[in-house]
Write a protein that holds these residues in place. Structure first.
Motif: not given
Ligand code: 5GP
Length: 147
Positions: A11-12, A98, A100-101, A35-38, A107, A92, A120, A105
Motif C-alpha cells: 500500500i505504501f 507487528g 503489517t505494511v 498521516m496514518d489512516v488508523m 511511525h 517494526f 495498532h 516506515h
Molecule cells: P506497520 O504495522 O506496518 O508498522 O504499520 C502500518 C501502518 O500503516 C499502520 O499504522 C496502519 O494504520 C497504516 N496504514 C494501513 N493502511 C494504510 C493506508 O492505506 N494509508 C495510510 N495512510 N496508512 C495506512
C-alpha cells in the motif's frame, strides 16, 4: 536479512506512486511523510523512504541518513504542531514484530501525559481530521526551517 522479497504492490508503494491518495505532510528527494489512516493518537504520521525496502533489515545503509533526518524533523514539528508533551517513534520488522505494511516506515506519534496509545491498526480516522492534522504539521514545518 528479511525473509521475503520486496513486493511493489504494497500500500505504501502505491501511495508513493500516487496510485492511491494520502494526506501528505512533507516530501523531499528521499522521503515522503503522510498521516496514518488508523492513528494510534492524534497526529500519527508515517515517514517513508522513496527507495524500496521491506523494512530496516533489508534497507540499504545509504538511505538511513536522509530517512532519520526526516524522522527527526517531523518529530520536532509534531511536538510543536500539537503542543505535545513527547513524541513516540516506532518501527517494526516482519509480522512477528507487528509489521503489517512491507515498505520500510517509521511511525511518529505526538504523545500527551496520561494518554495511552490507541491500538495498532485500529479505527479509521475521519478524512477531515486527518486533513486538519496534516495542515497543522505543514504549518509547523513552514514556521521553523530545518536545523
Ligand atoms: P506497520 O504495522 O506496518 O508498522 O504499520 C502500518 C501502518 O500503516 C499502520 O499504522 C496502519 O494504520 C497504516 N496504514 C494501513 N493502511 C494504510 C493506508 O492505506 N494509508 C495510510 N495512510 N496508512 C495506512
Amino acid at each position: 536479512m528479511s525473509t521475503a522479497p520486496y513486493d511493489d504492490q504494497n500500500i505504501f508503494a502505491k501511495i508513493l506512486r500516487g496510485e492511491i491518495p494520502s494526506h501528505q505532510v512533507y516530501t523531499d528527494a528521499d522521503t515522503v511523510v503522510f498521516m496514518d489512516v488508523m492513528p494510534q493518537g492524534p497526529g500519527h504520521m508515517l515517514v517513508v523512504p522513496r527507495a524500496p525496502s521491506r523494512n530496516l533489515l533489508d534497507a540499504g545503509a545509504e538511505i538511513l541518513g536522509p530517512l532519520m533526518r526526516t524522522v527527526q524533523r517531523i518529530a520536532r514539528a509534531a511536538k510543536r504542531a500539537f503542543a505535545a508533551d513527547g513524541v513516540t517513534v516506532m518501527q517494526f520488522n516482519e509480522p512477528a514484530s507487528g509489521q503489517t505494511v512491507f515498505h520500510l516506515h517509521f511511525h511518529v506519534i505526538p504523545r500527551f501525559e496520561g494518554q495511552p496509545l490507541e491500538p495498532h491498526s485500529g479505527a479509521m480516522e475521519k478524512p477531515e481530521v486527518l486533513a486538519a492534522n496534516a495542515e497543522k504539521v505543514r504549518q509547523a514545518l513552514a514556521a521553523e526551517p530545518p536545523h
